[in-house]
Enzyme design. Structure first.
Site, PDB file in Angstrom:
ATOM      1  N   LYS A  13       0.286  -1.416 -10.808  1.00 33.97           N
ATOM      2  CA  LYS A  13       1.593  -1.639 -10.871  1.00 33.97           C
ATOM      3  C   LYS A  13       1.737  -3.192 -10.645  1.00 33.97           C
ATOM      4  O   LYS A  13       2.511  -3.898 -11.567  1.00 33.97           O
ATOM      5  CB  LYS A  13       2.781  -0.664 -10.210  1.00 33.97           C
ATOM      6  CG  LYS A  13       2.490   0.746 -10.560  1.00 33.97           C
ATOM      7  CD  LYS A  13       3.416   1.373  -9.714  1.00 33.97           C
ATOM      8  CE  LYS A  13       3.071   1.504  -8.134  1.00 33.97           C
ATOM      9  NZ  LYS A  13       2.061   2.060  -7.489  1.00 33.97           N
ATOM     10  N   ARG A  88      11.169   5.718  -6.345  1.00 36.72           N
ATOM     11  CA  ARG A  88      10.137   6.665  -5.962  1.00 36.72           C
ATOM     12  C   ARG A  88      10.542   7.909  -5.663  1.00 36.72           C
ATOM     13  O   ARG A  88       9.613   8.969  -5.272  1.00 36.72           O
ATOM     14  CB  ARG A  88       9.530   6.018  -4.763  1.00 36.72           C
ATOM     15  CG  ARG A  88       8.007   5.532  -4.934  1.00 36.72           C
ATOM     16  CD  ARG A  88       7.644   5.036  -3.616  1.00 36.72           C
ATOM     17  NE  ARG A  88       6.250   4.770  -3.462  1.00 36.72           N
ATOM     18  CZ  ARG A  88       5.534   3.499  -3.506  1.00 36.72           C
ATOM     19  NH1 ARG A  88       6.377   2.518  -3.976  1.00 36.72           N
ATOM     20  NH2 ARG A  88       4.455   3.179  -3.018  1.00 36.72           N
ATOM     21  N   ARG A 127      -8.790  -3.211  -2.471  1.00 38.61           N
ATOM     22  CA  ARG A 127      -7.806  -4.297  -2.779  1.00 38.61           C
ATOM     23  C   ARG A 127      -7.279  -5.330  -1.827  1.00 38.61           C
ATOM     24  O   ARG A 127      -7.561  -5.135  -0.498  1.00 38.61           O
ATOM     25  CB  ARG A 127      -6.202  -3.543  -2.875  1.00 38.61           C
ATOM     26  CG  ARG A 127      -5.006  -4.064  -2.842  1.00 38.61           C
ATOM     27  CD  ARG A 127      -4.002  -3.597  -3.515  1.00 38.61           C
ATOM     28  NE  ARG A 127      -3.582  -2.318  -2.714  1.00 38.61           N
ATOM     29  CZ  ARG A 127      -2.377  -1.686  -3.216  1.00 38.61           C
ATOM     30  NH1 ARG A 127      -1.836  -1.672  -4.344  1.00 38.61           N
ATOM     31  NH2 ARG A 127      -2.155  -0.518  -2.359  1.00 38.61           N
ATOM     32  N   ARG A 160      -5.568  -8.072   3.818  1.00 37.60           N
ATOM     33  CA  ARG A 160      -5.602  -6.504   3.435  1.00 37.60           C
ATOM     34  C   ARG A 160      -4.463  -5.758   4.010  1.00 37.60           C
ATOM     35  O   ARG A 160      -4.054  -6.343   5.270  1.00 37.60           O
ATOM     36  CB  ARG A 160      -6.900  -5.816   3.561  1.00 37.60           C
ATOM     37  CG  ARG A 160      -8.035  -6.570   2.949  1.00 37.60           C
ATOM     38  CD  ARG A 160      -9.223  -5.866   3.305  1.00 37.60           C
ATOM     39  NE  ARG A 160     -10.397  -6.609   2.659  1.00 37.60           N
ATOM     40  CZ  ARG A 160     -11.124  -6.228   1.499  1.00 37.60           C
ATOM     41  NH1 ARG A 160     -10.652  -5.061   0.876  1.00 37.60           N
ATOM     42  NH2 ARG A 160     -12.007  -6.970   1.063  1.00 37.60           N
ATOM     43  N   ARG A 172      -0.362   9.318   0.618  1.00 35.89           N
ATOM     44  CA  ARG A 172       0.293   8.509  -0.382  1.00 35.89           C
ATOM     45  C   ARG A 172       0.219   9.095  -1.771  1.00 35.89           C
ATOM     46  O   ARG A 172       1.292   9.432  -2.431  1.00 35.89           O
ATOM     47  CB  ARG A 172      -0.179   7.253  -0.254  1.00 35.89           C
ATOM     48  CG  ARG A 172       0.347   6.445   0.786  1.00 35.89           C
ATOM     49  CD  ARG A 172      -0.389   5.271   1.094  1.00 35.89           C
ATOM     50  NE  ARG A 172      -0.308   4.177   0.025  1.00 35.89           N
ATOM     51  CZ  ARG A 172      -1.061   3.071   0.217  1.00 35.89           C
ATOM     52  NH1 ARG A 172      -2.212   3.196   0.804  1.00 35.89           N
ATOM     53  NH2 ARG A 172      -0.948   2.148  -1.065  1.00 35.89           N
TER      54      ARG A 172
END
Ligand code: ADP
Ligand code: ADP
Ligand code: ZN
Length: 216
Positions: A13, A88, A127, A160, A172
């Protein structure tokens, strides 16, 4: 254009939102980024959100709805915006509807980025972002052209997220399936939903989203 990007943590996203920002010149409203900014600034909201975020759980609807509602009143949102990571929950989706209706605005599209669960832990744990400009990277999937130097701004500082570890990914994902995935049906029923294959390479996903937006 008013766009929602929907998908599990690590779906892409944020990565795609950054590209749409450049192409369509509308801001990216990431509730995750806004909450992280509140945590670093040590605001009341930040203090309430920190432990919840570190655990990979969802911050309360009231808090995020208030943040977004305030943000979309800013002048840079007049031409449109990309909601990344919001709504969400169904409560947040209804609140989004109400917010837009009150302003006489309509939603252009909801783009669902579909990704197999198996790759999400790797995407999330690999990531990192530029500490200066926020450009997103990945240890193996998307490295800067020159190692250790941000493509976009030349900075050599990266960061991070504390919640980007394999343990929280499980929590999550559970939140995603329980609370967020019902939004797929919700927006489908409203005729707003389009889906893209988020397993494709990053450029391909961008092209697929652009095609959807051109016809929106
Ligand atoms: P989200 O905002 O949905 O949580 P991100 O956009 O931050 O996800 O992407 C998670 C990680 O996966 C980032 O490091 C990004 O570089 C990488 N990534 C994003 N899209 C793809 C893709 N299509 N293929 C491979 N890696 C991707
Ligand atoms: P990701 O890109 O991996 O999906 P985000 O940056 O969007 O993660 O969100 C990080 C964390 O911030 C979430 O795990 C959650 O705790 C909180 N958060 C972000 N957006 C929302 C939201 N719309 N509702 C509730 N909590 C949120
Ligand atoms: Zn940078």
């Amino acid at each position: 254009m008013r766009l929602i990007l929907l998908g599990p943590p690590g779906a892409g996203k944020g990565t795609q939102a950054q590209r749409i920002v450049e192409k369509f010149a509308i801001p990216q409203l990431s509730t995750g980024d806004m909450l992280r900014a509140a945590v670093s600034a040590g605001t009341e909201v930040g203090k309430r959100a920190k432990a919840v975020m570190d655990a990979g759980k969802l911050v309360s609807d009231d808090i995020v709805i208030a943040i977004v509602s305030e943000r979309i009143d800013q002048p840079d949102c007049a031409k449109g915006f990309i909601l990344d990571g919001f709504p969400r929950t169904l409560v947040q989706a209804d609140a989004t509807d109400a917010m837009l209706k009150a302003k006489g605005l309509d939603l252009s599209k909801v783009v669902e980025i579909r990704v197999d669960d198996e790759v999400l832990a790797d995407r999330v744990s690999g990531r990192y972002t530029c500490a200066n400009c926020g450009a997103g990277y990945h240890d193996t999937n998307l490295k800067p052209k020159q190692e250790g130097v941000c493509d976009r701004c030349g900075s050599t500082h990266f960061k991070r997220r504390p919640d980007d570890n394999r343990e929280t990914v499980v929590t999550r994902l559970q939140s995603y399936y329980k609370e967020t995935s019902p939004l797929i049906g919700y927006y489908h029923a409203k005729g707003k939903l389009a889906s893209v294959d988020g397993m494709a390479d990053i450029d391909r996903v961008t092209t697929d989203i652009e095609k959807i937006l051109e016809s929106a």
